[in-house]
Design a protein around this motif. Sequence first.
Motif, PDB file in Angstrom:
ATOM      1  N   TYR A  18       0.843  -1.198   0.000  1.00 15.61           N
ATOM      2  CA  TYR A  18       0.000   0.000   0.000  1.00 15.61           C
ATOM      3  C   TYR A  18       0.881   1.253   0.000  1.00 15.61           C
ATOM      4  O   TYR A  18       0.634   2.210  -0.745  1.00 15.61           O
ATOM      5  CB  TYR A  18      -0.937  -0.023   1.209  1.00 15.61           C
ATOM      6  N   SER A  19       1.924   1.226   0.799  1.00 12.11           N
ATOM      7  CA  SER A  19       2.859   2.343   0.830  1.00 12.11           C
ATOM      8  C   SER A  19       3.465   2.582  -0.555  1.00 12.11           C
ATOM      9  O   SER A  19       3.589   3.721  -0.996  1.00 12.11           O
ATOM     10  CB  SER A  19       3.969   2.052   1.843  1.00 12.11           C
ATOM     11  N   SER A  20       3.807   1.504  -1.243  1.00  9.88           N
ATOM     12  CA  SER A  20       4.375   1.621  -2.589  1.00  9.88           C
ATOM     13  C   SER A  20       3.385   2.275  -3.542  1.00  9.88           C
ATOM     14  O   SER A  20       3.767   3.114  -4.362  1.00  9.88           O
ATOM     15  CB  SER A  20       4.791   0.252  -3.122  1.00  9.88           C
ATOM     16  N   CYS A  21       2.114   1.888  -3.443  1.00 10.62           N
ATOM     17  CA  CYS A  21       1.074   2.504  -4.282  1.00 10.62           C
ATOM     18  C   CYS A  21       1.006   4.005  -4.020  1.00 10.62           C
ATOM     19  O   CYS A  21       0.968   4.810  -4.957  1.00 10.62           O
ATOM     20  CB  CYS A  21      -0.295   1.890  -3.988  1.00 10.62           C
ATOM     21  N   LEU A  22       0.972   4.367  -2.761  1.00 13.35           N
ATOM     22  CA  LEU A  22       0.844   5.781  -2.398  1.00 13.35           C
ATOM     23  C   LEU A  22       2.066   6.592  -2.813  1.00 13.35           C
ATOM     24  O   LEU A  22       1.942   7.689  -3.356  1.00 13.35           O
ATOM     25  CB  LEU A  22       0.628   5.917  -0.890  1.00 13.35           C
ATOM     26  N   ARG A  23       3.246   6.038  -2.565  1.00 11.30           N
ATOM     27  CA  ARG A  23       4.472   6.790  -2.844  1.00 11.30           C
ATOM     28  C   ARG A  23       4.813   6.847  -4.327  1.00 11.30           C
ATOM     29  O   ARG A  23       5.543   7.723  -4.757  1.00 11.30           O
ATOM     30  CB  ARG A  23       5.641   6.213  -2.042  1.00 11.30           C
ATOM     31  N   SER A  24       4.256   5.937  -5.122  1.00 15.73           N
ATOM     32  CA  SER A  24       4.557   5.944  -6.556  1.00 15.73           C
ATOM     33  C   SER A  24       3.394   6.446  -7.406  1.00 15.73           C
ATOM     34  O   SER A  24       3.551   6.667  -8.597  1.00 15.73           O
ATOM     35  CB  SER A  24       4.938   4.535  -7.017  1.00 15.73           C
ATOM     36  N   GLY A  25       2.214   6.594  -6.816  1.00 18.91           N
ATOM     37  CA  GLY A  25       1.063   7.087  -7.570  1.00 18.91           C
ATOM     38  C   GLY A  25       0.287   6.005  -8.293  1.00 18.91           C
ATOM     39  O   GLY A  25      -0.555   6.312  -9.135  1.00 18.91           O
ATOM     40  N   ILE A  26       0.529   4.739  -7.972  1.00 18.98           N
ATOM     41  CA  ILE A  26      -0.227   3.668  -8.611  1.00 18.98           C
ATOM     42  C   ILE A  26      -1.667   3.721  -8.108  1.00 18.98           C
ATOM     43  O   ILE A  26      -1.907   3.717  -6.910  1.00 18.98           O
ATOM     44  CB  ILE A  26       0.394   2.286  -8.327  1.00 18.98           C
ATOM     45  N   GLY A  27      -2.589   3.836  -9.017  1.00 18.56           N
ATOM     46  CA  GLY A  27      -4.006   3.837  -8.665  1.00 18.56           C
ATOM     47  C   GLY A  27      -4.528   5.164  -8.153  1.00 18.56           C
ATOM     48  O   GLY A  27      -5.644   5.241  -7.664  1.00 18.56           O
ATOM     49  N   GLY A  28      -3.755   6.217  -8.279  1.00 18.31           N
ATOM     50  CA  GLY A  28      -4.194   7.525  -7.815  1.00 18.31           C
ATOM     51  C   GLY A  28      -3.039   8.504  -7.762  1.00 18.31           C
ATOM     52  O   GLY A  28      -1.971   8.258  -8.312  1.00 18.31           O
ATOM     53  N   GLU A  29      -3.275   9.596  -7.076  1.00 18.41           N
ATOM     54  CA  GLU A  29      -2.248  10.623  -6.950  1.00 18.41           C
ATOM     55  C   GLU A  29      -1.108  10.143  -6.042  1.00 18.41           C
ATOM     56  O   GLU A  29      -1.318   9.330  -5.156  1.00 18.41           O
ATOM     57  CB  GLU A  29      -2.846  11.900  -6.345  1.00 18.41           C
ATOM     58  N   VAL A  30       0.068  10.673  -6.279  1.00 28.99           N
ATOM     59  CA  VAL A  30       1.201  10.415  -5.394  1.00 28.99           C
ATOM     60  C   VAL A  30       0.899  11.066  -4.047  1.00 28.99           C
ATOM     61  O   VAL A  30       0.446  12.210  -3.987  1.00 28.99           O
ATOM     62  CB  VAL A  30       2.508  10.997  -5.984  1.00 28.99           C
ATOM     63  N   ASP A  31       1.120  10.324  -2.972  1.00 26.47           N
ATOM     64  CA  ASP A  31       0.886  10.827  -1.616  1.00 26.47           C
ATOM     65  C   ASP A  31       2.054  10.377  -0.733  1.00 26.47           C
ATOM     66  O   ASP A  31       1.972   9.379  -0.021  1.00 26.47           O
ATOM     67  CB  ASP A  31      -0.447  10.307  -1.081  1.00 26.47           C
ATOM     68  N   ILE A  32       3.142  11.119  -0.815  1.00 28.78           N
ATOM     69  CA  ILE A  32       4.365  10.771  -0.093  1.00 28.78           C
ATOM     70  C   ILE A  32       4.160  10.753   1.426  1.00 28.78           C
ATOM     71  O   ILE A  32       4.556   9.786   2.085  1.00 28.78           O
ATOM     72  CB  ILE A  32       5.532  11.718  -0.466  1.00 28.78           C
TER      73      ILE A  32
END
Length: 160
Positions: free
Chosen positions: A51-65
């Motif tokens: 999940y962290s990887s999705c958020l930090r890379s923008g997979i499936g949505g906006e990037v959310d570092i």
Amino acid sequence: MRETAKTFDAAKLSLIKHLFVDAPQHGQELRTRLKHYAATPSPHPEMLLLYSSCLRSGIGGEVDIPTGTAILKRAADAGNMEAIAQLAEAMELGIGTSYDPQKALKLTQLAAQKGNQRAMVNLGIAHLTGINVKYAPDKAVEYFQKAAKSGYPPALRKLG
């Protein structure tokens, strides 16, 4: 217990496939599922890492570092060595967390001692450059060789 582990491994492999292979078509669905999973009382650290990887890379949505790093910290706090190695990288650069090269070094050393290949390569690079540690090319090669034993591509590239 064994069946639970097999079921978890199958689910993990399916999620990894979706994350890296089918992400353009399924990224948003994957991210939503992982978000719900992360909100459960005892999420598995590897799922938090995904999940962290999705958020930090923008997979499936906006990037959310910031949120991705907070989730990464949860996975690291749960003892996931890959999460610890990635958190150390973030701390070393001050991305999504405070800049803390000394704590980053300690986390990298911990993950490397526990066998994390990413951390081994990062320690090798540190010893090769002398950043935050004593310059020690021989020690750098040792770390690269340890990580390369299982075929870890970045370590193999470092060894040439």
